[in-house]
Each structure stands twice: as structure tokens, then as C-alpha cells.
Design a protein around this motif. Structure first.
Motif, PDB file in Angstrom:
ATOM      1  N   GLY A 148      23.339  59.161  67.295  1.00  0.00           N
ATOM      2  CA  GLY A 148      24.006  60.031  68.258  1.00  0.00           C
ATOM      3  C   GLY A 148      22.997  60.434  69.315  1.00  0.00           C
ATOM      4  O   GLY A 148      21.969  61.034  68.993  1.00  0.00           O
ATOM      5  N   ALA A 149      23.257  60.050  70.562  1.00  0.00           N
ATOM      6  CA  ALA A 149      22.350  60.406  71.656  1.00  0.00           C
ATOM      7  C   ALA A 149      22.988  61.540  72.437  1.00  0.00           C
ATOM      8  O   ALA A 149      24.056  61.370  73.030  1.00  0.00           O
ATOM      9  CB  ALA A 149      22.096  59.204  72.549  1.00  0.00           C
ATOM     10  N   ILE A 150      22.366  62.691  72.408  1.00  0.00           N
ATOM     11  CA  ILE A 150      22.911  63.876  73.095  1.00  0.00           C
ATOM     12  C   ILE A 150      22.018  64.185  74.288  1.00  0.00           C
ATOM     13  O   ILE A 150      20.828  64.418  74.150  1.00  0.00           O
ATOM     14  CB  ILE A 150      23.018  65.073  72.130  1.00  0.00           C
ATOM     15  N   TRP A 162      15.800  55.865  77.935  1.00  0.00           N
ATOM     16  CA  TRP A 162      14.795  56.229  76.942  1.00  0.00           C
ATOM     17  C   TRP A 162      15.359  56.239  75.527  1.00  0.00           C
ATOM     18  O   TRP A 162      14.623  56.084  74.563  1.00  0.00           O
ATOM     19  CB  TRP A 162      14.221  57.616  77.243  1.00  0.00           C
ATOM     20  N   LYS A 163      16.663  56.464  75.409  1.00  0.00           N
ATOM     21  CA  LYS A 163      17.267  56.524  74.075  1.00  0.00           C
ATOM     22  C   LYS A 163      17.920  55.189  73.706  1.00  0.00           C
ATOM     23  O   LYS A 163      17.738  54.679  72.603  1.00  0.00           O
ATOM     24  CB  LYS A 163      18.281  57.666  74.007  1.00  0.00           C
ATOM     25  N   GLU A 464       9.363  59.601  72.762  1.00  0.00           N
ATOM     26  CA  GLU A 464      10.200  58.564  73.362  1.00  0.00           C
ATOM     27  C   GLU A 464       9.267  57.651  74.153  1.00  0.00           C
ATOM     28  O   GLU A 464       8.187  58.063  74.597  1.00  0.00           O
ATOM     29  CB  GLU A 464      11.252  59.198  74.271  1.00  0.00           C
ATOM     30  N   ASN A 465       9.683  56.415  74.330  1.00  0.00           N
ATOM     31  CA  ASN A 465       8.887  55.413  75.062  1.00  0.00           C
ATOM     32  C   ASN A 465       7.630  55.009  74.278  1.00  0.00           C
ATOM     33  O   ASN A 465       7.278  55.618  73.278  1.00  0.00           O
ATOM     34  CB  ASN A 465       8.532  55.875  76.465  1.00  0.00           C
ATOM     35  N   GLY A 466       6.991  53.963  74.798  1.00  0.00           N
ATOM     36  CA  GLY A 466       5.858  53.412  74.073  1.00  0.00           C
ATOM     37  C   GLY A 466       6.318  52.749  72.785  1.00  0.00           C
ATOM     38  O   GLY A 466       7.495  52.821  72.410  1.00  0.00           O
ATOM     39  N   ILE A 467       5.388  52.104  72.110  1.00  0.00           N
ATOM     40  CA  ILE A 467       5.714  51.500  70.817  1.00  0.00           C
ATOM     41  C   ILE A 467       6.230  52.592  69.881  1.00  0.00           C
ATOM     42  O   ILE A 467       7.151  52.370  69.085  1.00  0.00           O
ATOM     43  CB  ILE A 467       4.441  50.867  70.206  1.00  0.00           C
ATOM     44  N   PHE A 473      13.928  55.165  65.277  1.00  0.00           N
ATOM     45  CA  PHE A 473      15.144  54.374  65.083  1.00  0.00           C
ATOM     46  C   PHE A 473      14.999  53.364  63.946  1.00  0.00           C
ATOM     47  O   PHE A 473      15.877  52.536  63.734  1.00  0.00           O
ATOM     48  CB  PHE A 473      15.510  53.657  66.385  1.00  0.00           C
ATOM     49  N   LEU A 474      13.864  53.440  63.251  1.00  0.00           N
ATOM     50  CA  LEU A 474      13.574  52.463  62.199  1.00  0.00           C
ATOM     51  C   LEU A 474      13.242  53.177  60.894  1.00  0.00           C
ATOM     52  O   LEU A 474      12.642  54.253  60.897  1.00  0.00           O
ATOM     53  CB  LEU A 474      12.371  51.606  62.607  1.00  0.00           C
TER      54      LEU A 474
END
Ligand code: NAI
Ligand code: MG
Length: 493
Positions: A148-150, A162-163, A464-467, A473-474
């Protein structure tokens, strides 16, 4: 001609559907205060439909798709995005009032974010773990599930990049809920996912109210993770609401970034950065250098320069390419900013420039406010402690490194910081002592898809962002395989 975007339907399971328990309502153009179009919003039932579609897509085609095919789809989407930058910018600007010159430049690089995350999709391997000869051990990195991206309202398309970039690269599926006041650009984005040929349900877009649609997304048992950007109090509500389902969360919660100018700085460049980042996006961005910490010998010069430069900011209609700064994105934000300007005056800060709503030159209906400078701000004043999210710079004098660091670290936030000095040793010393997720030295707000972004303390959890932006998300799975298949009987004797 590219097809126009429609906003009066939700995008669920690859279909444009009418809300079942939401409706359609006007979205307001903050430069006029008038409705500019009708936008669909969903209720709890619509979120349930979207989560069901995302779950089916996750368990079906998306998880089975080889990662290089996922990457190819994401690249196709990124290329489409690049061809629609002007259209996307117009939609976003009409909804949130950001000056088109800023918005266009920002949206113009989003496709790079998607390309970069696409490039990682098929490289998410695990590692082998040294063990004894009787076993082989390895890890795999697996998508966490439905996300869920809010979203906030300041930079909806950037937030989406970014999401969605990392979530989709990781193999997750997504329900995107844009902010109440800026839903349109997220629905525009849904058109591009559809056109790129993403399997139905991989990306779903449901505008809606935070306490209704947002809250349902958080408490839904089939949502594995919430990626949230917004206000700290909302994050706390999300944590509580997600407790029963142990929903994982990452939070980007804004800040009160110190922008420190030492007396030995290259003052011209420091002023360019400090004034630019104090008023960018009409003050509505989390890494804004809203506290300008100035070493005492140059304090008066810096105050004067801020006052002077405030007069050069062209505030105006967001779609006019000459405009530097548009209105605040919605009425409550305008009211919040004006109330903080009052608080600053009441607490004894000196108003050096701006401070008022602008109602001249056809701006009366919109939510325009002057670029504002407060001088002689003490670090404990509310305008130096709390996030205003308006174009309000608080100029705080300091003496020496220790005091600069103490003031810089003296708020609950810790998202970003900047410092200007020609002394390399000092640059490293001070940067190391600042409590922030990001520190810029002799530059400001320079970020890319490859640079991790996020805060410490009350500024949030996770990056957020970068490796590192893929990590949330993993899930890591450890597999241990016997090379012999023998297992002793523990009860043999
Ligand atoms: P907010 O935190 O209320 O809204 C952000 C998102 O959360 C919206 O999509 C909203 O619908 C959703 N939401 C609200 N309540 C929810 C709930 N109970 N459950 C799930 N989702 C919910 O932020 P708001 O009120 O729009 O802005 C207020 C202040 O927050 C700003 O003045 C600024 O200081 C800060 N802010 C910081 C941002 C950042 O980039 N870190 C972005 C936006 C706001
Ligand atoms: Mg709110």
C-alpha cells in the motif's frame, strides 16, 4: 496525439471502474481556488477490491514472470513516461500549484528512476553462506507481497516513482492511494501502466480520504507493507492501525533541515542554495533548508541578502513558465503557513521579508503567500522547531562549530542538513556530527535515484532510492540443504 487522461474512474484490476462506496468530486486548482475537474475517489469497499486485484496479480502472473520481463515492462513504462512529461506536468501542476518550470524539470527525470529500478529487477540475488561441508546454505530475496503506497500532495509523481519503481522491480504489486487534494496525476500514471501492458492488478490507483481509504489499506490483512510519506501523526496512526496485522511500514515524515553557513563559505553559492531551497516548491518539500544557521560575523549580510532575494522571487500562476513560485497546494496548508508566520511574530522573531498572503494581480482566489524571511530566530521558537511546509526561512545566528551542531541537532527531526565551508576538515567533522539521514556539503538538495533518501529520529523509518530503497519490498529467505541427507536419531541412546 496521445490519448487524454481521465480522472472520473478508479483504476482497479486493469479496469477503469466506478467507485462502489466512494464517489466523484471536484479537485481544486490552488492557483484559483476553483474546481478544475472531477476525480473519482474510493471508499473501503474500493480498497478491498483493489487489494484483491493486487493479491491475485501477485500470486498469479507477476510473481511467475521472469525478472528480466518485469524489467522490460518497467522500461517500456519509463519510455512512455518520458514521452508524456508535458502532459503529466500540466496535470500535476493544475492539482498542486507547483511552478511549471520546477515541476517540468522534476518530472522530466522521473523516467530515469524507473529505468534505474528496472535495471535492478533481475539482479536481486541472495548470497551463499560459508558453512561446514555437510550443508550448503544460501539466501533468496523475495517480494514481500501487496504494497500500500500512501502518498502526500507536494510531489505526487515523484513520490510514486520512489515507491512504485522499487516495489515493482522487487516483484511486489501495489495499491496507490494519492492524497485527497492531488489525486489526478496518480490516475494519469495509471493510464501509462495500462498502456505499457502491465498485467491487470499489478498497479491499482484508488484516490480516497486518509481516514477511510488510507486506513482500510493499512488494516487490510492482505497488505504486507505500507510505504508512507506524510505527517508524523499520521504515521503513528498507521502504526497503531497496522499492529493487528503486523503490517511492515516505512515512513518518510519530513524535517526541519538545518542549512549551515560558516563565515568562510563561498557566500554567493551558499546564498544561491540556501534561498533556493528555502522557497522551492513554495516551501512544500521535506528536505527544505527551512532553518538557515549563519555564523555570526556574516549574519547581518545573509539576512540582508535573503531580504533582497525574496524580492526577486516571481510568485505567480503555476502554468506561466516565468513563475518561480506558485501557490500553496491547498487551503489548509496556506492557513497553516500563515498561522506559523503569526506564531513567529508573537514569539519575537523579526519579520525581515514577506509574511502575507498575496491577493494582487489575479491571485486573490488562490493560495499564494510571499516568500518569507524571519531574522533573529532563536532555536527554541516554534518556527525553528516545527515543520511549516511553507516558504518561510528562519535565520538563526551561531558562534562556532559546536553551537552550529547543537542547534542543527536540536529538533525532533533528522531528515537532511546542508553545510557550507571552505575548510575540508570542518566539512567532514561537522557532517559526521549531524544527526540526519542526508548531509550535503557545499551543495544542497542534490539527489538521484541512486542516493538513499530518508531520515533518522522523527523524520522516519527506512530509505527510499538507492540499492537500499529495494530492501523494504523484499524478504530474505534462508535455505539450508544437506549434502548428505543423513540426520542422527536424537533418541537412539
Ligand atoms: P497527512 O499525513 O495527513 O497525509 C498524507 C497521506 O496520508 C494522504 O494520502 C492522506 O490521505 C493519508 N492519510 C491521512 N490519514 C490517514 C490514516 N489515518 N490512515 C492512512 N492514511 C492516512 O499529511 P497532510 O495533512 O496532508 O499534511 C500535513 C503536514 O504534513 C504538512 O504541512 C507537512 O508538514 C507534512 N507533510 C510532509 C510530507 C513529506 O514529504 N514528508 C508530505 C506531506 C505533508
Ligand atoms: Mg492530515
Amino acid at each position: 496525439m496521445a490519448a487524454p487522461f481521465r480522472f472520473d474512474r478508479l483504476f482497479i484490476g486493469g479496469e477503469w471502474v466506478e467507485p462502489i462506496d466512494g464517489g466523484v468530486r471536484p479537485s481544486i486548482d490552488p492557483s484559483t481556488g476553483q474546481p478544475w475537474g472531477d476525480v473519482a475517489y474510493g471508499g473501503r469497499g474500493d480498497i478491498d477490491r483493489a487489494v484483491a486485484a493486487a493479491k491475485a496479480a501477485f500470486e498469479g502472473p507477476w510473481r511467475r514472470m521472469p525478472p528480466w520481463e518485469r524489467a522490460a515492462l518497467l522500461r517500456k513504462f519509463a519510455d512512455l513516461y518520458a514521452t508524456r512529461v508535458d502532459d503529466l506536468a500540466r496535470v500535476e501542476v493544475t492539482d498542486n500549484g507547483r511552478a511549471i518550470r520546477e515541476s517540468r524539470a522534476d518530472i522530466g527525470i522521473h523516467s530515469q528512476y524507473y529505468h534505474w529500478f528496472a535495471s535492478l529487477a533481475d539482479k536481486l540475488g541472495g548470497r551463499t553462506i560459508p558453512m561446514d561441508d555437510s550443508v550448503h546454505a544460501f539466501t533468496s530475496r523475495l517480494p514481500i507481497g501487496v504494497v500500500g503506497a500512501i502518498m502526500p500532495w507536494n510531489v505526487p509523481l515523484m513520490g510514486a516513482a520512489w515507491k512504485l519503481g522499487p516495489a515493482l522491480a522487487a516483484g511486489c504489486t501495489v495499491v496507490l492511494k494519492p492524497a485527497e487534494t492531488t489525486p489526478a496525476s496518480s490516475l494519469a500514471l495509471a493510464h501509462l501502466f495500462e498502456e505499457a501492458g502491465f498485467p491487470p492488478g499489478v498497479v491499482n490507483v484508488v484516490p480516497g480520504d486518509g481516514p477511510v481509504a488510507g486506513a482500510r489499506l493499512v488494516e487490510h490483512p492482505d497488505v504486507a507493507k505500507i510505504s508512507f510519506t506524510g505527517e508524523g501523526s499520521t504515521a503513528k496512526a498507521i502504526l497503531k492501525a497496522g499492529a493487528d496485522t503486523l503490517t511492515r511500514c516505512t515512513f518518510e515524515l519530513g524535517g526541519k533541515a538545518p542549512h549551515i553557513i560558516f563565515a568562510d563559505a563561498d557566500l554567493e553559492n551558499a546564498l544561491n542554495a540556501a534561498t533556493g531551497s528555502a522557497w522551492a516548491l513554495c516551501g512544500q518539500t521535506c528536505a527544505l533548508g527551512s532553518r538557515v544557521l549563519v555564523e555570526r560575523p556574516i549574519y547581518d549580510r545573509v539576512v540582508e541578502a535573503f531580504r533582497e532575494r525574496a524580492g526577486h522571487v516571481r510568485v505567480g500562476m503555476p502554468l506561466d513558465p516565468a513563475t518561480h513560485m506558485g501557490p500553496q497546494a491547498h487551503l489548509q496548508q496556506l492557513e497553516k503557513t500563515l498561522s506559523y508566520i503569526d506564531i513567529g511574530k508573537q514569539q519575537g522573531a523579526e519579520l525581515a521579508a514577506g509574511g502575507s498572503r498575496i491577493e494582487r494581480d489575479g491571485m486573490a482566489g488562490g493560495y499564494f503567500v510571499e516568500p518569507t524571511v524571519f531574522a533573529n530566530v532563536s532555536p527554541d521558537m516554534r518556527i525553528a522547531q516545527e515543520e511549516i511546509f511553507g516558504p518561510v526561512a528562519s535565520l538563526i545566528p551561531f558562534d562556532g562549530e559546536d553551537e552550529a551542531v547543537a542547534i542543527a541537532n536540536g529538533t525532533s527531526y533528522g531528515l537532511a542538513a546542508g553545510l557550507w565551508t571552505r575548510d575540508t576538515g570542518r566539512a567532514h567533522r561537522v557532517a559526521a556530527r549531524i544527526e540526519a539521514g542526508m548531509v550535503w556539503v557545499n551543495t544542497y538538495r542534490y539527489i538521484r535515484w541512486s542516493t538513499p533518501y530518508g531520515g533518522v529520529k522523527a523524520s522516519g523509518w527506512g530509505r527510499e532510492n538507492g540499492i537500499e530503497g529495494l530492501d523494504p519490498f523484499l524478504e530474505t529467505k534462508t535455505t539450508i540443504v544437506s549434502t548428505t541427507g543423513t540426520f542422527p536419531n536424537p533418541y537412539a541412546n
